[in-house]
Motif scaffolding. Structure first.
Motif, mmCIF file in Angstrom:
data_model
loop_
_atom_site.group_PDB
_atom_site.id
_atom_site.type_symbol
_atom_site.label_atom_id
_atom_site.label_comp_id
_atom_site.label_asym_id
_atom_site.label_seq_id
_atom_site.Cartn_x
_atom_site.Cartn_y
_atom_site.Cartn_z
ATOM 1 N N ARG A 24 37.460 56.502 34.640
ATOM 2 C CA ARG A 24 37.449 55.077 34.131
ATOM 3 C C ARG A 24 38.522 54.908 33.196
ATOM 4 O O ARG A 24 38.141 55.542 32.157
ATOM 5 C CB ARG A 24 36.289 54.590 33.781
ATOM 6 C CG ARG A 24 35.074 54.355 34.811
ATOM 7 C CD ARG A 24 35.313 53.305 36.028
ATOM 8 N NE ARG A 24 34.327 53.433 37.110
ATOM 9 C CZ ARG A 24 34.676 53.832 38.250
ATOM 10 N NH1 ARG A 24 35.259 54.616 38.537
ATOM 11 N NH2 ARG A 24 33.361 53.628 39.135
ATOM 12 N N TYR A 83 26.532 49.198 25.712
ATOM 13 C CA TYR A 83 27.817 49.755 25.491
ATOM 14 C C TYR A 83 28.731 48.890 26.288
ATOM 15 O O TYR A 83 28.339 47.764 27.164
ATOM 16 C CB TYR A 83 27.872 50.944 26.553
ATOM 17 C CG TYR A 83 29.308 51.360 26.707
ATOM 18 C CD1 TYR A 83 30.064 52.177 26.297
ATOM 19 C CD2 TYR A 83 29.945 50.572 28.118
ATOM 20 C CE1 TYR A 83 31.345 52.433 26.714
ATOM 21 C CE2 TYR A 83 31.054 50.892 28.486
ATOM 22 C CZ TYR A 83 32.022 51.679 27.796
ATOM 23 O OH TYR A 83 33.132 51.963 28.293
ATOM 24 N N GLN A 100 38.378 47.490 30.687
ATOM 25 C CA GLN A 100 38.992 48.241 31.403
ATOM 26 C C GLN A 100 40.220 47.727 31.874
ATOM 27 O O GLN A 100 40.037 46.424 32.323
ATOM 28 C CB GLN A 100 37.977 48.546 32.654
ATOM 29 C CG GLN A 100 38.201 49.556 33.776
ATOM 30 C CD GLN A 100 37.234 50.143 34.809
ATOM 31 O OE1 GLN A 100 37.534 50.741 35.691
ATOM 32 N NE2 GLN A 100 36.199 49.717 34.278
ATOM 33 N N HIS A 137 31.385 55.831 42.089
ATOM 34 C CA HIS A 137 30.365 56.752 41.623
ATOM 35 C C HIS A 137 29.173 55.843 41.311
ATOM 36 O O HIS A 137 29.184 54.469 41.694
ATOM 37 C CB HIS A 137 30.879 57.293 40.380
ATOM 38 C CG HIS A 137 31.060 56.517 39.166
ATOM 39 N ND1 HIS A 137 31.654 56.717 38.027
ATOM 40 C CD2 HIS A 137 30.740 55.144 38.882
ATOM 41 C CE1 HIS A 137 31.577 55.628 37.192
ATOM 42 N NE2 HIS A 137 31.173 54.729 37.614
ATOM 43 N N HIS A 165 25.277 55.670 39.156
ATOM 44 C CA HIS A 165 24.478 56.125 37.828
ATOM 45 C C HIS A 165 23.303 55.466 37.548
ATOM 46 O O HIS A 165 23.203 54.311 38.127
ATOM 47 C CB HIS A 165 25.406 56.317 36.631
ATOM 48 C CG HIS A 165 26.557 55.170 36.482
ATOM 49 N ND1 HIS A 165 26.281 53.880 36.310
ATOM 50 C CD2 HIS A 165 27.928 55.262 36.307
ATOM 51 C CE1 HIS A 165 27.315 53.101 36.001
ATOM 52 N NE2 HIS A 165 28.267 53.910 36.421
ATOM 53 N N ARG A 190 30.676 43.163 34.782
ATOM 54 C CA ARG A 190 31.916 43.119 34.278
ATOM 55 C C ARG A 190 32.136 41.614 34.053
ATOM 56 O O ARG A 190 31.450 40.677 34.794
ATOM 57 C CB ARG A 190 32.758 43.277 35.732
ATOM 58 C CG ARG A 190 32.470 44.615 36.558
ATOM 59 C CD ARG A 190 32.856 45.741 36.144
ATOM 60 N NE ARG A 190 32.088 46.566 36.921
ATOM 61 C CZ ARG A 190 31.774 47.904 36.292
ATOM 62 N NH1 ARG A 190 32.295 48.481 35.030
ATOM 63 N NH2 ARG A 190 30.935 48.944 36.708
ATOM 64 N N HIS A 229 29.904 52.246 43.112
ATOM 65 C CA HIS A 229 30.814 51.096 42.771
ATOM 66 C C HIS A 229 32.439 51.701 42.638
ATOM 67 O O HIS A 229 32.216 52.659 41.939
ATOM 68 C CB HIS A 229 30.353 50.205 41.730
ATOM 69 C CG HIS A 229 29.921 50.983 40.752
ATOM 70 N ND1 HIS A 229 28.759 51.736 40.564
ATOM 71 C CD2 HIS A 229 30.684 51.266 39.486
ATOM 72 C CE1 HIS A 229 28.643 52.471 39.228
ATOM 73 N NE2 HIS A 229 29.636 52.045 38.445
ATOM 74 N N HIS A 245 36.479 50.132 41.754
ATOM 75 C CA HIS A 245 37.160 48.954 41.323
ATOM 76 C C HIS A 245 38.837 49.260 41.711
ATOM 77 O O HIS A 245 39.206 50.693 41.871
ATOM 78 C CB HIS A 245 37.308 48.696 39.805
ATOM 79 C CG HIS A 245 35.966 48.851 39.403
ATOM 80 N ND1 HIS A 245 34.878 48.145 39.559
ATOM 81 C CD2 HIS A 245 35.585 49.835 38.289
ATOM 82 C CE1 HIS A 245 33.842 48.619 38.871
ATOM 83 N NE2 HIS A 245 33.963 49.704 38.277
ATOM 84 N N ASP A 295 33.711 45.615 30.547
ATOM 85 C CA ASP A 295 32.384 46.217 31.180
ATOM 86 C C ASP A 295 31.297 46.263 30.342
ATOM 87 O O ASP A 295 31.696 46.187 28.762
ATOM 88 C CB ASP A 295 32.666 47.919 31.249
ATOM 89 C CG ASP A 295 33.799 47.937 32.490
ATOM 90 O OD1 ASP A 295 33.931 47.314 33.559
ATOM 91 O OD2 ASP A 295 34.514 49.263 32.275
ATOM 92 N N LEU A 313 27.557 48.096 29.840
ATOM 93 C CA LEU A 313 26.490 48.851 30.514
ATOM 94 C C LEU A 313 25.233 49.224 29.512
ATOM 95 O O LEU A 313 25.442 49.140 28.282
ATOM 96 C CB LEU A 313 27.193 50.235 30.919
ATOM 97 C CG LEU A 313 28.020 50.147 32.020
ATOM 98 C CD1 LEU A 313 29.559 50.001 31.547
ATOM 99 C CD2 LEU A 313 27.876 51.443 33.021
ATOM 100 N N ILE A 347 23.954 52.118 29.110
ATOM 101 C CA ILE A 347 24.317 53.480 28.797
ATOM 102 C C ILE A 347 23.382 54.007 27.603
ATOM 103 O O ILE A 347 22.560 54.681 27.803
ATOM 104 C CB ILE A 347 25.578 53.807 28.585
ATOM 105 C CG1 ILE A 347 26.434 53.815 30.122
ATOM 106 C CG2 ILE A 347 25.745 55.390 28.276
ATOM 107 C CD1 ILE A 347 27.897 53.932 29.888
HETATM 108 O O1 GTQ Z 1 32.770 51.266 35.739
HETATM 109 O O2 GTQ Z 1 31.302 52.368 36.272
HETATM 110 O O3 GTQ Z 1 33.128 50.986 30.808
HETATM 111 O O4 GTQ Z 1 30.472 54.107 34.605
HETATM 112 C C1 GTQ Z 1 31.751 53.036 31.301
HETATM 113 C C2 GTQ Z 1 31.203 53.793 32.316
HETATM 114 C C3 GTQ Z 1 32.554 51.696 33.002
HETATM 115 C C4 GTQ Z 1 32.010 51.980 35.405
HETATM 116 C C5 GTQ Z 1 32.579 52.029 31.780
HETATM 117 C C6 GTQ Z 1 31.224 53.305 33.591
HETATM 118 C C7 GTQ Z 1 31.888 52.158 34.061
#
Ligand code: GTQ
Length: 375
Positions: A83, A104, A108, A119, A121, A127, A160, A162, A175, A177, A179
């Motif tokens: 990413r 987080y 992007q 991917h 997670h 977004r 997902h 992009h 983005d 998240l 995390i």
């Molecule tokens: O697009 O899945 O900014 O997994 C950081 C980790 C975006 C994403 C991020 C991520 C993604």
């Protein structure tokens, strides 16, 4: 290894206040050898009177960051980077990559014709589209076109990816998240899609067309723990804010605020993160309050300032700023003619679900905080 000796004393009945003596210090060393410690040396630290955020208020100004974000396009490819994102690092946090609290965030960027492979997670993502034409994302086979100020979900466990159409323009989006939260829970799994892409299996924007009709519930089933409406578009959201403002005074603390909801439950869009969009009328300044939870604001329209913990932070369209947990804050629209609209990502669903939400109004000085020095 013995930990450095700490003793957090407070001269208040009911709080730990044990004086160090040579005998106690030797005792603490003994305990440390067995990976143990005396609670009264740390109790006042680990049980503060009220939440103490490690995060500090920050404004990330788009005029400072935009060129740097675009520069990453020349420096790395999405294939190599996974990413291509510039993340927001709260200066109060050194332990994790967090914008605020356990959230987080990053910006992007993607050029026409580029793709970031699929991917999934355990962390959930959102977004918020900032600029550019032709971006799309595919979430579990649902393709969504991305327009300015659209809000999009990629919940926990969904595939997902992009991309930006070759006919599009460079696109930038925020983005967000959970995390840091999922890592704090030590529950984060990550998988790369075995085929690198998840085939589109539904009509474009089908979930928004199915679930996004206000006040109308489709006969479709939905039992997943997140919203079936993966994309909330800007135009109906803004229109809803204007209608709300016509019909109601709104909140003295938030102006006219609408929370994005899961249309199947009326609950938050995802279990760990929620979002809202709020409108400040021309000239409006809200009263100060504070609550638990971490809040990341993104100015979607207009300009203004927020007073956070007694300091003024100016913002305008595309700037992002944060309000850490239990921090006094109030927002003001700087314009007498234009409205200001703030998108806000938060962990409010976690605070509410776990019974940790608390709120307090600021009652002195007419509900406004006294200003400290400029930041
Ligand atoms: O697009 O899945 O900014 O997994 C950081 C980790 C975006 C994403 C991020 C991520 C993604």
């Amino acid at each position: 290894m013995a930990r450095p000796h700490e003793n957090h004393r407070e001269d208040v009945a009911g709080r730990a206040n044990v004086e160090d003596t040579p005998e106690l210090l030797a005792y603490y060393d003994e305990l440390a050898r067995f990976d143990a410690g005396a609670l009264w040396t740390v109790a006042n630290k680990i049980e503060p009177w009220q939440p103490k955020s490690q995060s500090v208020p920050v404004v990330w100004r788009y005029k400072d960051l935009r060129d740097h974000v675009l520069r990453s396009v020349e420096l790395v490819t999405p294939e190599k980077a996974g990413r291509r994102v510039i993340y927001l690092a709260n200066p109060g946090r050194h332990d994790v990559s967090a914008a605020v609290g356990w959230l987080y965030a990053g910006l992007q960027v993607m050029n026409p014709g580029e793709k970031a492979g699929a991917h999934r997670h355990s962390a959930s993502a959102i977004r918020f589209i900032m600029e550019g034409e032709g971006a799309y994302t595919v979430v579990d086979g649902h393709k969504m076109t991305l327009g300015r100020n659209d809000f999009v979900l990629t919940p926990n466990g969904t595939w997902h990816e992009h991309a930006v159409d070759p006919s599009g323009t460079p696109c930038i989006w925020q983005d967000g998240l959970d995390i840091p939260f999922v890592n704090a829970m030590e529950a984060n799994f990550y998988e790369v899609h075995p085929q690198g892409t998840e085939p589109v299996a539904f009509p474009v924007d089908d979930m928004t067309k199915t679930w996004g009709n206000p006040g109308l519930r489709p006969s479709a089933d939905w039992s997943k723990p997140y919203s079936p409406m993966f994309k909330y578009e800007w135009a109906p959201t803004y229109e809803a804010l204007l209608k709300y403002a016509e019909a109601s005074e709104g909140s003295a603390f938030d102006g006219h605020l609408l929370e994005y909801v899961n249309p199947a439950t009326n609950g938050p869009v995802m279990p760990t993160m929620g979002a809202s969009m709020q409108r400040l009328a021309p000239g409006q300044q809200t009263r100060a309050h504070r609550h638990t939870g971490s809040y990341l604001y993104h100015c979607a329209k207009g300009a203004g300032f927020s007073i956070i913990d007694g300091k003024r932070y100016d913002w305008s369209e595309r700037d992002i700023f944060c309000v850490p947990s239990w921090t006094w804050h109030e927002h003001a629209n700087a314009s007498a003619t234009e409205d200001a609209v703030l998108f806000c990502l938060s962990d409010l669903p976690v605070m509410r679900a776990l019974g940790l939400y608390r709120e307090q109004a600021f009652t002195d000085t007419n509900g406004h905080q006294p200003l400290k020095d400029k930041p």
